[in-house]
Design an enzyme around this catalytic site. Structure first.
Site, PDB file in Angstrom:
ATOM      1  CE  LYS A 197      -3.778   2.301   2.463  1.00 12.29           C
ATOM      2  NZ  LYS A 197      -4.697   2.231   3.631  1.00 12.29           N
ATOM      3  CE  LYS A 250      -6.441   1.952  -0.923  1.00 13.14           C
ATOM      4  NZ  LYS A 250      -7.168   1.987   0.361  1.00 13.14           N
TER       5      LYS A 250
END
Length: 326
Positions: A197, A250
């Site tokens: 992330k 992400k």
């Protein structure tokens, strides 16, 4: 002109042949639909920075899920907008079984026992600091945060979560959550770790939707540096060893190389989160007449499958399912 024996265009000469040799396909069952909830009744409030996406009161969220199920969407990732007055530095509201999030998860599972719910484990929606961890004199405390995350994950499993999604990027959180779940007989609850992330600028519309932006500082001490890709392999190796069932990247669109890197170097299913800013820029361009939203949606989702994503979390899920229906 020399005689051409190889003509790749022969495999493009008709739609039937193009479909026959197509290497990658996106199906509705590949998608997870993130949905937003808010307190109240009979409310559906469009998020200005995410056209077509709404915050729903629990009753209206059930109606939205029913529509999506009819379209073939079976997996949802709910996120809560928590009232500011219920936030504190320890995210206490995240463990309240009568609170918005846990109450609504339980209600969804009662009404739709066959849908899969992937819940979000992170402090920021409930934190008065807006960070994913406990803040002490400006520092994000890693190990103290794990205790909060473990109890949050347990509360979500008790409410009916099928997949736990730790999105906080604290070191060791997958192992800690797995231990807490297993010790309370939730061995069948999966973990989809937000493995890579990144500290991205694409999160703005999501933070608008939840009202969860950091009150001070940024998230660069725990989210990954966008300049790094090999570091994602370190995170993946740790998550696998700690018991993750899925690995997630992400954002997705600006990190297709990282999706491919994980796909090529691991054997767990890889998920891509086609996030709010990626959705918003397509919709904004379409509203200005600069792009065809439907064509771009299809191209964007295909790019993630081509990079190696097995699962895609996307705000386009309902629109894609409607496209496939027609």
């Amino acid at each position: 002109m020399d005689h051409l024996t190889r003509r790749p265009r022969r495999n493009r000469k008709s739609e039937v042949i193009r479909n026959m040799v197509q290497e990658n396909h996106v199906a509705v069952h590949d998608l997870i639909f993130p949905v937003f909830m808010m307190e109240g009744t009979n409310l559906a409030v469009e998020i200005a920075s995410m056209p077509g996406i709404y915050r729903y009161s629990p009753d209206r969220l059930l109606e939205e899920i029913a529509q999506c199920v009819d379209l073939g969407i079976k997996t949802f990732a709910p996120f809560p907008q928590i009232d500011e007055g219920k936030k504190d530095r320890f995210a206490s509201e995240s463990k309240n079984p009568e609170g918005l999030y846990l109450r609504t998860i339980a209600e969804i599972k009662r009404n739709f026992p066959d849908v899969v719910l992937m819940t979000d484990v992170a402090m920021d929606p409930y934190s008065s600091d807006g960070h994913d961890g406990i803040v002490d004199n400006g520092e994000i405390l890693n190990d103290a945060t794990l205790e909060v995350l473990g109890q949050m994950a347990l509360a979500q499993a008790q409410a009916g979560a099928d997949i736990i999604g730790p999105s906080d990027m604290m070191d060791g959180r997958v192992a800690h959550i797995r231990q807490v779940l297993d010790s309370h007989a939730f061995t069948n609850v999966s973990i989809m770790s937000y493995t890579a992330k990144y500290a991205s600028g694409f999160y703005g519309p999501f933070r608008d939707a939840l009202g969860s932006a950091p009150k001070h500082g940024d998230k660069k001490t725990y989210q990954m540096n966008p300049a790094n890709s090999r570091e994602a392999l370190i995170e993946a190796e740790l998550d696998i060893a700690e018991g993750a069932d899925f690995l997630m990247v992400k954002p997705a669109l600006a990190y297709l190389d990282v999706i491919k890197l994980l796909k090529d170097n691991t054997n767990l299913p890889v998920a891509a989160y086609n996030i709010s800013g990626e959705y918003a820029m397509v919709k904004a361009a379409a509203q200005n007449g600069w792009l065809d939203s439907e064509k771009i949606m299809l191209e964007v989702l295909l790019s993630m499958k081509r990079a190696g994503a097995d699962v895609i979390l996307t705000y386009f899920a309902k629109e894609f399912a409607q496209y496939m229906k027609k």
